[in-house]
Design a protein around this motif. Sequence first.
Motif, PDB file in Angstrom:
ATOM      1  N   ASP A  78       1.218  -5.880   2.549  1.00 18.83           N
ATOM      2  CA  ASP A  78      -0.052  -6.258   1.927  1.00 18.83           C
ATOM      3  C   ASP A  78       0.239  -7.348   0.898  1.00 18.83           C
ATOM      4  OD1 ASP A  78      -2.415  -6.363   0.264  1.00 18.83           O
ATOM      5  OD2 ASP A  78      -2.986  -4.401   1.043  1.00 18.83           O
ATOM      6  N   ILE A 126      -6.099   1.419   0.227  1.00 19.78           N
ATOM      7  CA  ILE A 126      -5.158   2.238   0.999  1.00 19.78           C
ATOM      8  C   ILE A 126      -5.466   3.719   0.806  1.00 19.78           C
ATOM      9  CG2 ILE A 126      -2.735   2.898   1.235  1.00 19.78           C
ATOM     10  CD1 ILE A 126      -2.069  -0.034   0.349  1.00 19.78           C
ATOM     11  N   ARG A 130      -6.308   6.345   3.676  1.00 19.73           N
ATOM     12  CA  ARG A 130      -5.277   7.353   3.952  1.00 19.73           C
ATOM     13  C   ARG A 130      -5.360   8.504   2.940  1.00 19.73           C
ATOM     14  NH1 ARG A 130      -0.689   5.772   6.982  1.00 19.73           N
ATOM     15  NH2 ARG A 130      -0.817   3.679   7.872  1.00 19.73           N
TER      16      ARG A 130
END
Length: 220
Positions: A78, A126, A130
Amino acid sequence: MTLFGLVRHGQTEFNRQGLFQGVSDVPLNDTGREQAHRALDALPPIAWDAALSSTLSRAEETARIIAEDHAIPFAGTDARLVEIDWGAAEGNPVGEMEDRYPGRTFPGRETTQSVIDRATAALDEIASQRPDQNLLVVAHGTLIRLLLSGVTGEHLPSIPNGTLSQLEVVTGPEQETWTVSMVAGEELAPRTRTVPRDGTPRFALPDHHLRPRGLEPARD
């Protein structure tokens, strides 16, 4: 809750020589690769679901070494996790540039707020994608230190190469909770900040946080 294990990449020749590195894409040296192999030694075992990194090669190689050693899936990179851009100081000796530009006011330097904003945006995204996972994220010393300082409100010392810090993120529709429980391998009483999800900057730090706590002032 998403648990992030924030690892600073292994040593590079710029680190060894005391040069500002920032966005310069400098590879690991042999010491740095060995640090990557040992990064999770002597730490409580955690079942990591995936490893990610910044796009800079020193971070990605560190992440891939750790992932291979511990059978952790590598989930990509990223660009928001790259190191601060030191501007005119890139590739130059730290002491020399601090003498020339007190307070690290280097021409073209990225702002502290920019670093924190992009790092928190990356981790927030993220964490939303997740939830309930344990994720290793290999990034960079100043970015990790500023991020942890934003959560704890403390002016932190340098983050050594190859060390792990822990940050928990809980995202909700209206607010987020960020908790730091380990800095550079040292456990500490959890430091927690709850911030609104309203588009405003999550954390703010004055510019003196650009210099690690305990670093001697630049010479006259």
